[in-house]
Design a protein around this motif. Sequence first.
Motif, short mmCIF file in Angstrom:
data_model
loop_
_atom_site.label_atom_id
_atom_site.label_comp_id
_atom_site.label_asym_id
_atom_site.label_seq_id
_atom_site.Cartn_x
_atom_site.Cartn_y
_atom_site.Cartn_z
N SER A 178 -82.12 64.85 31.30
CA SER A 178 -81.49 64.17 32.44
C SER A 178 -80.33 64.96 33.03
O SER A 178 -79.86 64.62 34.11
CB SER A 178 -81.01 62.79 32.01
OG SER A 178 -80.00 62.90 31.02
N GLU A 179 -79.86 65.99 32.36
CA GLU A 179 -78.73 66.77 32.88
C GLU A 179 -79.15 67.82 33.90
O GLU A 179 -78.31 68.47 34.51
CB GLU A 179 -77.99 67.45 31.73
CG GLU A 179 -77.31 66.49 30.78
CD GLU A 179 -76.30 65.58 31.46
OE1 GLU A 179 -75.60 66.02 32.40
OE2 GLU A 179 -76.21 64.41 31.06
N THR A 180 -80.46 68.03 34.10
CA THR A 180 -80.92 69.05 35.03
C THR A 180 -80.90 68.53 36.47
O THR A 180 -80.89 67.33 36.71
CB THR A 180 -82.34 69.51 34.68
OG1 THR A 180 -83.22 68.38 34.74
CG2 THR A 180 -82.40 70.13 33.29
N HIS A 181 -80.94 69.45 37.41
CA HIS A 181 -81.01 69.09 38.83
C HIS A 181 -82.47 68.83 39.22
O HIS A 181 -83.39 69.13 38.46
CB HIS A 181 -80.43 70.21 39.67
CG HIS A 181 -78.95 70.37 39.50
ND1 HIS A 181 -78.28 71.50 39.85
CD2 HIS A 181 -78.00 69.54 39.00
CE1 HIS A 181 -76.99 71.38 39.58
NE2 HIS A 181 -76.80 70.18 39.07
N ALA A 182 -82.67 68.32 40.42
CA ALA A 182 -83.98 67.84 40.85
C ALA A 182 -85.05 68.92 40.87
O ALA A 182 -86.23 68.62 40.70
CB ALA A 182 -83.87 67.20 42.24
N ASP A 184 -92.04 69.47 32.03
CA ASP A 184 -92.81 70.71 31.87
C ASP A 184 -92.05 71.71 31.01
O ASP A 184 -92.29 72.91 31.08
CB ASP A 184 -93.10 71.33 33.24
CG ASP A 184 -94.08 70.49 34.05
OD1 ASP A 184 -94.91 69.79 33.44
OD2 ASP A 184 -94.01 70.54 35.29
N ASP A 185 -91.12 71.21 30.21
CA ASP A 185 -90.32 72.04 29.30
C ASP A 185 -89.51 73.11 30.03
O ASP A 185 -89.38 74.23 29.55
CB ASP A 185 -91.21 72.67 28.22
CG ASP A 185 -91.80 71.61 27.29
OD1 ASP A 185 -91.10 70.63 27.00
OD2 ASP A 185 -92.94 71.78 26.87
N GLU A 186 -88.94 72.72 31.18
CA GLU A 186 -88.05 73.62 31.90
C GLU A 186 -86.60 73.27 31.57
O GLU A 186 -86.26 72.10 31.40
CB GLU A 186 -88.27 73.53 33.41
CG GLU A 186 -89.61 74.08 33.83
CD GLU A 186 -89.85 73.99 35.32
OE1 GLU A 186 -90.75 74.69 35.79
OE2 GLU A 186 -89.15 73.22 36.02
N VAL A 187 -85.79 74.29 31.48
CA VAL A 187 -84.35 74.17 31.21
C VAL A 187 -83.63 74.78 32.39
O VAL A 187 -84.15 75.68 33.06
CB VAL A 187 -84.00 74.93 29.90
CG1 VAL A 187 -82.52 75.00 29.67
CG2 VAL A 187 -84.69 74.28 28.71
N GLN A 188 -82.42 74.32 32.67
CA GLN A 188 -81.64 74.85 33.78
C GLN A 188 -80.43 75.60 33.27
O GLN A 188 -79.66 75.07 32.47
CB GLN A 188 -81.18 73.73 34.71
CG GLN A 188 -80.39 74.25 35.89
CD GLN A 188 -79.86 73.13 36.78
OE1 GLN A 188 -80.07 71.95 36.50
NE2 GLN A 188 -79.17 73.50 37.84
N ASP A 235 -86.41 78.09 47.98
CA ASP A 235 -85.08 77.89 48.55
C ASP A 235 -84.89 76.41 48.82
O ASP A 235 -85.86 75.66 48.94
CB ASP A 235 -84.92 78.64 49.88
CG ASP A 235 -84.90 80.14 49.73
OD1 ASP A 235 -84.01 80.64 49.02
OD2 ASP A 235 -85.78 80.80 50.31
N ARG A 236 -83.65 76.01 48.91
CA ARG A 236 -83.33 74.66 49.33
C ARG A 236 -81.94 74.69 49.98
O ARG A 236 -81.17 75.64 49.77
CB ARG A 236 -83.40 73.66 48.19
CG ARG A 236 -82.30 73.77 47.17
CD ARG A 236 -82.50 72.74 46.06
NE ARG A 236 -81.30 72.66 45.22
CZ ARG A 236 -80.81 71.54 44.72
NH1 ARG A 236 -81.39 70.39 44.95
NH2 ARG A 236 -79.73 71.56 43.96
N ILE A 237 -81.64 73.67 50.74
CA ILE A 237 -80.32 73.55 51.36
C ILE A 237 -79.49 72.63 50.48
O ILE A 237 -79.95 71.54 50.10
CB ILE A 237 -80.42 72.97 52.79
CG1 ILE A 237 -81.30 73.86 53.67
CG2 ILE A 237 -79.02 72.79 53.38
CD1 ILE A 237 -80.78 75.28 53.85
N ILE A 238 -78.30 73.10 50.14
CA ILE A 238 -77.37 72.28 49.35
C ILE A 238 -76.11 72.08 50.18
O ILE A 238 -75.83 72.83 51.12
CB ILE A 238 -77.04 72.93 47.99
CG1 ILE A 238 -76.35 74.28 48.16
CG2 ILE A 238 -78.30 73.06 47.15
CD1 ILE A 238 -75.81 74.87 46.87
#
Length: 177
Positions: A82-86, A92-96, A155-158
């Motif tokens: 739950s600490e990861t961004h969107a 899928d076992d991804e870490v940030q 890419d994304r806009i933040i």
Amino acid sequence: MGVKVRPARREDLRAVQRLVSDSWRVAYGDLLPPDALAFIADEERFQPIESLEYALESDDMDFLVALVDGEVVGEGQFATGSETHAFVSPEDDEVQLQSLYVAPNHWRGGMGSRLVEAGFDTVRDDADAVLVEALAENDDARRFYRSMGFEKTGDRIISLFGLPYRATIMRRPFRTA
């Protein structure tokens, strides 16, 4: 010069505040407006100690520091669940790699690489990939992440300080399907 990477401790947090603030001001001094730079210079407002304490205590964060001769000169935070961004997919076992900062006087000295490698060692057995986000205009960061095996995925806009900025998302796989 004795270099060590270890889990962060409570007594490291003020130094982490300072190096994060210094890193932002140097890296983004030409990109951000003056009022944002003034906010960043206020270490306690920009990086509240409570947020660092939370990262230190969270089961979903691996918070590391790099030290040179006992002085904290870098920090890295790897987030799961739950600490990861969107843009990260924990299912899928991804870490940030949520945070990576090195004191500017230690840039290009291998501290960032040491922190990232130590983080990889920490999460590798439980993750298929690590994702990171960097401002698209931060050529140094994107070049660094490419050197560490990350590849651009989008890419994304933040929004930073009420202004839109383009961010590049990069991914470093550990295993292939």
